[in-house]
Design a protein around this motif. Structure first.
Motif, PDB file in Angstrom:
ATOM      1  N   LYS A 526       0.824  -1.205   0.000  1.00  0.00           N
ATOM      2  CA  LYS A 526       0.000   0.000   0.000  1.00  0.00           C
ATOM      3  C   LYS A 526       0.864   1.262   0.000  1.00  0.00           C
ATOM      4  CE  LYS A 526      -2.894  -0.369   3.438  1.00  0.00           C
ATOM      5  NZ  LYS A 526      -3.692  -0.795   4.616  1.00  0.00           N
ATOM      6  N   ALA A 527       2.171   1.066  -0.068  1.00  0.00           N
ATOM      7  CA  ALA A 527       3.094   2.200  -0.035  1.00  0.00           C
ATOM      8  C   ALA A 527       3.250   2.806  -1.421  1.00  0.00           C
ATOM      9  CB  ALA A 527       4.448   1.750   0.489  1.00  0.00           C
ATOM     10  N   ASP A 528       3.632   4.076  -1.433  1.00  0.00           N
ATOM     11  CA  ASP A 528       3.920   4.750  -2.696  1.00  0.00           C
ATOM     12  C   ASP A 528       5.359   4.496  -3.131  1.00  0.00           C
ATOM     13  OD1 ASP A 528       1.394   6.310  -3.200  1.00  0.00           O
ATOM     14  OD2 ASP A 528       1.908   7.089  -1.221  1.00  0.00           O
ATOM     15  N   LEU A 529       6.254   4.358  -2.164  1.00  0.00           N
ATOM     16  CA  LEU A 529       7.671   4.120  -2.454  1.00  0.00           C
ATOM     17  C   LEU A 529       8.182   2.939  -1.647  1.00  0.00           C
ATOM     18  CD1 LEU A 529       9.079   7.786  -2.294  1.00  0.00           C
ATOM     19  CD2 LEU A 529       8.294   6.546  -4.318  1.00  0.00           C
ATOM     20  N   VAL A 677      -0.388  14.531  -2.122  1.00  0.00           N
ATOM     21  CA  VAL A 677       0.909  14.559  -2.798  1.00  0.00           C
ATOM     22  C   VAL A 677       1.002  13.369  -3.754  1.00  0.00           C
ATOM     23  CG1 VAL A 677       3.414  14.466  -2.498  1.00  0.00           C
ATOM     24  CG2 VAL A 677       2.000  15.666  -0.819  1.00  0.00           C
ATOM     25  N   THR A 678       1.399  13.612  -4.979  1.00  0.00           N
ATOM     26  CA  THR A 678       1.498  12.533  -5.972  1.00  0.00           C
ATOM     27  C   THR A 678       2.717  11.656  -5.709  1.00  0.00           C
ATOM     28  OG1 THR A 678       2.831  13.854  -7.502  1.00  0.00           O
ATOM     29  CG2 THR A 678       0.420  14.024  -7.698  1.00  0.00           C
ATOM     30  N   GLN A 684      10.578  12.295  -5.931  1.00  0.00           N
ATOM     31  CA  GLN A 684      11.611  13.300  -6.172  1.00  0.00           C
ATOM     32  C   GLN A 684      12.090  13.921  -4.868  1.00  0.00           C
ATOM     33  OE1 GLN A 684      13.090  13.653  -9.046  1.00  0.00           O
ATOM     34  NE2 GLN A 684      11.687  12.135  -9.923  1.00  0.00           N
ATOM     35  N   ALA A 685      11.154  14.147  -3.956  1.00  0.00           N
ATOM     36  CA  ALA A 685      11.522  14.727  -2.659  1.00  0.00           C
ATOM     37  C   ALA A 685      12.384  13.747  -1.854  1.00  0.00           C
ATOM     38  CB  ALA A 685      10.264  15.075  -1.873  1.00  0.00           C
ATOM     39  N   LYS A 687      14.329  11.334  -3.070  1.00  0.00           N
ATOM     40  CA  LYS A 687      15.650  11.237  -3.690  1.00  0.00           C
ATOM     41  C   LYS A 687      16.510  12.442  -3.341  1.00  0.00           C
ATOM     42  CE  LYS A 687      14.616   8.244  -7.649  1.00  0.00           C
ATOM     43  NZ  LYS A 687      14.603   8.130  -9.127  1.00  0.00           N
ATOM     44  N   ALA A 688      15.893  13.616  -3.318  1.00  0.00           N
ATOM     45  CA  ALA A 688      16.645  14.827  -2.977  1.00  0.00           C
ATOM     46  C   ALA A 688      17.142  14.779  -1.533  1.00  0.00           C
ATOM     47  CB  ALA A 688      15.762  16.050  -3.194  1.00  0.00           C
ATOM     48  N   ALA A 689      16.314  14.209  -0.647  1.00  0.00           N
ATOM     49  CA  ALA A 689      16.694  14.142   0.766  1.00  0.00           C
ATOM     50  C   ALA A 689      17.758  13.082   1.028  1.00  0.00           C
ATOM     51  CB  ALA A 689      15.462  13.852   1.620  1.00  0.00           C
ATOM     52  N   LEU A 690      17.877  12.102   0.136  1.00  0.00           N
ATOM     53  CA  LEU A 690      18.784  10.982   0.365  1.00  0.00           C
ATOM     54  C   LEU A 690      20.003  10.998  -0.543  1.00  0.00           C
ATOM     55  CD1 LEU A 690      16.145   8.102   0.732  1.00  0.00           C
ATOM     56  CD2 LEU A 690      17.295   9.377   2.559  1.00  0.00           C
ATOM     57  N   THR A 691      20.434  12.184  -0.945  1.00  0.00           N
ATOM     58  CA  THR A 691      21.596  12.278  -1.833  1.00  0.00           C
ATOM     59  C   THR A 691      22.859  11.715  -1.191  1.00  0.00           C
ATOM     60  OG1 THR A 691      21.905  14.552  -1.040  1.00  0.00           O
ATOM     61  CG2 THR A 691      20.740  14.264  -3.132  1.00  0.00           C
ATOM     62  N   GLU A 692      22.941  11.747   0.144  1.00  0.00           N
ATOM     63  CA  GLU A 692      24.119  11.201   0.807  1.00  0.00           C
ATOM     64  C   GLU A 692      24.007   9.691   1.025  1.00  0.00           C
ATOM     65  OE1 GLU A 692      24.682  12.663   4.763  1.00  0.00           O
ATOM     66  OE2 GLU A 692      22.542  12.825   5.141  1.00  0.00           O
TER      67      GLU A 692
END
Length: 845
Positions: A526-529, A677-678, A684-685, A687-692
């Motif tokens: 049921k998760a989006d990611l 939120v789609t 995208q959010a 991925k941006a938060a997990l760049t490290e």
């Protein structure tokens, strides 16, 4: 008789070689697998003996159970124990040590993740004599919190030199920078079985690994004259409860055994393919000797007429079989050394690097090679040899060979019973979950039943398949030749049936796995990611990933999942640690009773199937044994029906998991977007938060399906390459049979050429015969493979196959390729048939 047999073998050297090749390849796989196993064991014995050199006794936490799943997860203990050990009479030196998770990154920022091997961090001890085989190749040890020593393999592959800066991630998450001040190896090996290793100042390692004031183990060295066993007993007397003292030889043997057992799956797989190759080869030998006996019936009759006994005839044929087996064994043994080197290189390519060691060829390997090669050949030739003894002396007066015998009624009855029973077993396996024994027994019975019935199936099948080509002269001749001896055609096609049936069956299982993954994602998720490690071999990723996502505005729910080994009723299995407050929002577990929110503390959820089998219900007591904490009694908080997403039949809360396991790596994190939120926006959010965290893959449902399908396809490709060996052996059998068939029909071919048949027409007739034989094998293999694949896929629900999907296009392509390969197999026999000398052929008897 011996001299006659020897002359006959020397006169048929090509035939001897072609027959031996079919067994040689199987022997090579057996030899290669055994040599690789012995080499790996010798390499790791030497490596771990070197690593424990200088250490006589090791202190560590006791484990409630020990196997390959627990050796890498030691329970830390208080550092004050080191002082106790140092005070023991006879201890010359003692020092604490610890290891943990550390993921290094290359110069471009990509994670250095070996295939299957761990990524380790360790503390650098002050007493280098206790370090054993771990020694500096260049540089010095770390002297500040920002310095690190890395393994030589990583330094070579990634181009790191002294003074370079390297980024490293730890269990708590986040990247830190260090300066490379040393490069180390393990004796002659550049790394430890492919694992990466970053070594820090001891106090720094404790802080980075979250074990301030703790160690995983203590290494102690005895004073001169004190034996390791004596020192072990002295140290054991002063240890607090929960700790034990063991000798270095025990540590070395345990570590070597754990790695060998972890790699033994490769040996089993290779031996499995060897068994398939030998089975295919045995049919070829049987067919070859059957044809030879039939062709030489008049020769055997003449020998009987001049006084040769049945035992002598039997001995003559079996002597030929022994000669073939010996040739196959010698060639297979030599080729097996090359196979072992190739397999070792293959393991290195996928990241499982082995320490340097020369190939180990033990006496048992040589004995096994000759035993397998000779035994398989003898068993396959036994029935044809027995038939040779039944040739009466009067047969020497016949001008032509005796007509082919009809299939006996007993064979038809036994074959029919086996086939019917096998089909019943397959039907049962397809109609219920987890009927693996029924599927295995049904597959074997069906196969052997069909092989016994094959001669009566082949003739109508050849007539049907050959109908389109029978209008041409050459096509009609090929059709008649293929149908002339149904037993021969059947046994020749059987070798191809085995290889193709396995290829098709595995294709069905692989397609079912991919369909099941898709079903699970659609039904249970049921998760989006879904966040997983970017490397399928990684043990997990830092818990800091989940913490980081919780601060992302677009994220609504974050639920992590952990995995750890435990024992239930004496069998090792895995339990999943979940967050009971969030998992229900991102996963559909199919709760049958109780509630997932009740997890935590001393409560556990169990799959409905296990609960039913064990007679459990909500509120029942249930005992689980953990390696670090021993037996824990839980109360059943509920049951659930869908185990495929969580991958376990036993669920505990994260707090319970953390109380029983020392690691904090997440195997997966499920994320649901905030309302409104789609999926694309939250992805995208995230991925941006997990760049490290480049070692973490962020996927939506469609991407997860594709990733899993790609993994299955990759594995399928490797299996296809292995099974190609069996198909090649089968095609060699077609070559051998056609070559013998051409020899048998020398006079017939000469007469056809005498009455005007051209060489081109002769070649064409032989090619059509080969195509029809291959087509028979392809069709039977296709039918059996589809049935076997469906039965086994239905029986493997325990590994998550919930949907059986039978593909059509791929198996058909395999069957067509197999049939066309008959043309290639006919090249040599067709050319030989076309070169038959007309004058000599017409006078050949």
């Amino acid at each position: 008789m011996f001299a006659l047999t020897l002359k006959g073998l020397l006169a048929r050297k090509v035939r001897l070689f072609l027959t031996a090749v079919s067994v040689m390849l199987g022997v090579a796989f057996v030899t290669g697998s055994l040599v690789l196993t012995d080499t790996v064991k010798a390499a790791f014995d030497q490596l771990y003996d070197g690593l424990t050199k200088g250490t006589d006794v090791t202190v560590r936490a006791k484990s409630a159970f020990t196997d390959t799943t627990t050796l890498g997860s030691p329970k830390p203990f208080d550092a004050d124990v080191v002082a106790r050990v140092r005070k023991v009479d006879g201890v010359a030196a003692a020092e604490g040590s610890l290891t943990g998770f550390a993921l290094m990154f290359d110069k471009s920022g990509k994670p250095i993740q070996p295939g299957g091997a761990p990524t380790l961090a360790a503390g650098y001890g002050a007493d280098r004599e206790l370090a054993g085989g771990f020694s500096l190749r260049s540089g010095r040890g770390p002297q500040s919190p920002t310095e690190v020593v890395i393994d030589a393999a990583t330094a070579k592959k990634q181009g790191f030199v002294l003074g370079d800066t390297i980024k490293i991630m730890f269990e708590a998450g986040g990247q830190k920078q260090f300066t490379v001040v040393g490069i180390a190896g393990f004796g002659e090996a550049d790394n430890l079985a492919g694992a990466t290793l970053a070594t820090f100042q001891m106090q720094t390692a404790q802080e980075l690994l979250g074990r301030v004031g703790q160690y995983d183990s203590i290494d102690a060295r005895a004073e001169a004259g004190i034996k390791p066993d004596e020192l072990r007993e002295r140290i054991a007397d002063v240890l607090p409860p929960g700790l034990e003292a063991v000798t270095s030889s025990t540590v070395s043997s345990e570590a070597s055994k754990s790695v060998s057992e972890a790699l033994s799956i490769f040996t089993k797989v290779f031996l499995g393919f060897a068994a398939v190759s030998l089975l295919v080869g045995s049919f070829i030998i049987w067919n070859t000797f059957s044809i030879l006996v039939a062709q030489r019936s008049r020769e055997h009759a003449l020998l009987r007429a001049i006084g040769a006994g049945r035992r002598q005839i039997l001995g003559s044929v079996l002597a030929e079989a022994v000669a073939v087996g010996l040739v196959a064994s010698v060639l297979g043994l030599l080729l097996g050394l090359g196979v072992a080197s190739g397999l070792r290189g293959l393991m290195g390519l996928i990241g499982m690097e082995l320490p340097n060691a020369s190939l180990q060829l033990h006496a048992r390997t040589v004995i096994a090679a000759f035993a397998v090669g000779v035994a398989v050949t003898l068993v396959a030739a036994l029935v044809p040899a027995w038939k040779a003894t039944r040739t009466p002396p009067i047969a020497a007066l016949r001008e032509a060979a005796a007509p082919a015998k009809r299939v006996s009624r007993g064979r038809l009855v036994v074959g029919g019973l086996l086939f019917a029973g096998g089909v019943a077993g397959l039907v049962r396996a397809m109609s219920a979950d987890s009927q693996l024994p029924a599927a295995g027994a049904g597959a074997l019975a069906t196969f052997f039943g069909l092989m016994m019935l094959a001669p009566i199936v082949v003739r109508p099948l050849v007539r049907f398949l050959g109908a389109p080509i029978s209008r041409s002269v050459t096509g009609g001749m090929g059709r008649l030749n293929a149908a002339r001896s149904p037993r021969r055609t059947a046994s020749t096609a059987t070798a191809l049936v085995i290889g193709l049936a396995l290829v098709v069956a595995i294709t069905v299982v692989a397609s079912s796995i991919k369909a099941s993954v898709s079903d699970v994602v659609d039904r249970a998720n049921k998760a989006d990611l879904i966040l997983k490690s970017a490397s399928q071999f990684a043990p997990g990723f830092p818990s800091g990933v989940a913490d980081k996502l919780r601060s992302v505005p677009e994220v609504g729910t974050v639920s992590e999942m952990r995995f750890g080994p435990a024992q239930i009723d004496g069998a090792t299995t895995y339990v999943a640690g979940l967050d009971p407050d969030t998992v229900g929002r991102v996963a559909n577990l199919g709760v049958a009773s109780g509630s997932v929110t009740a997890l935590g503390g001393e409560r556990i959820m169990i799959s409905a199937d296990v609960a039913k089998a064990k007679g459990l219900k909500v509120g029942s007591p249930f005992t689980v044994k953990f390696a670090q904490t021993g037996d824990r009694t839980f109360q059943v908080a509920g049951t659930f029906t869908d185990t495929t997403l969580v991958g376990s039949s036993y669920l505990i809360g994260l707090d319970t998991y953390n109380a029983n396991f020392s690691d904090r790596l997440d195997i997966a994190v499920l994320v649901a977007a905030k309302k409104g939120v789609t999926t694309e926006s939250v992805k995208q959010a995230a991925k941006a938060a997990l760049t490290e965290y480049p070692n973490v893959s962020v996927s939506d449902s469609a991407e997860l399906k594709k990733t899993q399908n790609d993994s299955v396809n990759q594995m399928l490709g490797m299996v296809y390459v292995m099974l190609l060996l069996a198909v090649v052996i089968a095609l060699l059998g077609v070559v051998n049979t056609l070559a013998l068939s051409v020899l048998e029909r020398t006079r017939e071919l000469g007469l056809l050429r005498a009455v005007g048949m051209t060489r081109k027409q002769v070649r064409s007739a032989v090619r059509w015969e080969a195509v029809l034989i291959a087509a028979v094998g392809a069709i039977l293999g296709l039918v059996l493979g589809l049935a076997f694949g469906a039965a086994f896929a239905r029986s493997l629900t325990s590994i998550g196959i919930v949907t059986v999907e039978v593909p059509i296009v791929q198996p058909l392509i395999c069957a067509v390729i197999a049939a066309l390969a008959g043309v290639v197999a006919a090249i040599f026999p067709a050319r030989r048939a076309a070169r038959v000398d007309i004058l000599r052929a017409v006078v050949t008897e």
